[in-house]
Enzyme design. Sequence first.
Site, short mmCIF file in Angstrom:
data_model
loop_
_atom_site.label_atom_id
_atom_site.label_comp_id
_atom_site.label_asym_id
_atom_site.label_seq_id
_atom_site.Cartn_x
_atom_site.Cartn_y
_atom_site.Cartn_z
N SER A 119 23.56 17.41 94.34
CA SER A 119 24.40 16.44 93.63
C SER A 119 23.57 15.41 92.89
CB SER A 119 25.31 15.70 94.62
OG SER A 119 26.09 16.59 95.37
N HIS A 140 25.19 22.85 89.53
CA HIS A 140 25.92 21.93 90.40
C HIS A 140 27.42 22.16 90.31
CE1 HIS A 140 27.41 17.63 91.33
NE2 HIS A 140 27.32 18.34 92.44
N GLU A 152 27.78 21.63 86.39
CA GLU A 152 26.70 21.04 85.61
C GLU A 152 25.48 21.95 85.69
OE1 GLU A 152 27.06 16.23 85.99
OE2 GLU A 152 26.54 17.30 87.82
N ASN A 191 27.82 12.30 88.75
CA ASN A 191 27.55 11.36 89.84
C ASN A 191 26.90 10.07 89.37
OD1 ASN A 191 28.66 12.45 92.26
ND2 ASN A 191 27.16 14.10 92.11
#
Length: 284
Positions: A119, A140, A152, A191
């Site tokens: 992450s 991801h 991602e 994130n």
Amino acid sequence: MIQRLGVIGAGLMGSGIAEVASRQGLDVIVIEATEATAQAGSNRITRSLDRGVRSGKLSEEARADALSHIEITTAFEKLSDRELVVEAVIEDEAAKLDVFRRLDTIIEDPTAVLASNTSSIPIMKLAMATQRPEQVVGIHFFNPVPVMPLVEVVTSLMTNSKVEQQAHEFAGGQLGKHVIKSKDRAGFIVNALLIPYLLSAVRMFESGFATAEDIDTGMVDGCAHPMGPLALADLIGLDTTMAVAQSLYEEFKEPLYAPPPLLSRMCEAGLLGRKTGRGFYQYS
């Protein structure tokens, strides 16, 4: 086209990745640390597929076919012939580095893609644990993997352009996910934007400014978010939220990324959200 996939870790993320890949006919080997965690991963995948059947989104035949494409084992050496391996272990840099060192020695094909579902940890750090950093990329996924459409793809300074293309084709073409591309900075795109928002909500609650319920209701009913920030942190897992915040703070040294004391105390107490039955809310 990837046909032989390896997944390391059969937790929420790893089992979800294995499920969506198996439903597309890929030959999937999942590695777990113990027989008990391997069985837990198998049960998790079976329950998810059963929910698909009950909801009418999956036929019994498709369920059986998906399960026939998955092997969950503790034998790391079974990954030796994989064309692509996705690491999906705990969000801990040391644990992930160990996985990539082991992969580097076990994967026979020098052109195989080594991917991380991290992450937040920069891909360059993981790539340099191998002798083939050009073959390492970030892929991801988001939780729950069978439901969330986004992936991602993160390339380091060393990632080969062909590897990036393979990762994009795997996630977007074979698994049908919506792929966005990110540069290699802690937190990537989602994130890096999400975690400061979650931490801000924790600080607001910690200060006594508003209740958890009112904070979440404000963002759901006032901003049309599908879930409030504290409920979302509980869903993600407060330990994962904490780990991502620490990676971001280490990279940027900006106060908005620093984990609030309350988040640290909750993690120390084992109050990690939905997976432990208690976080900012109680769960049955």
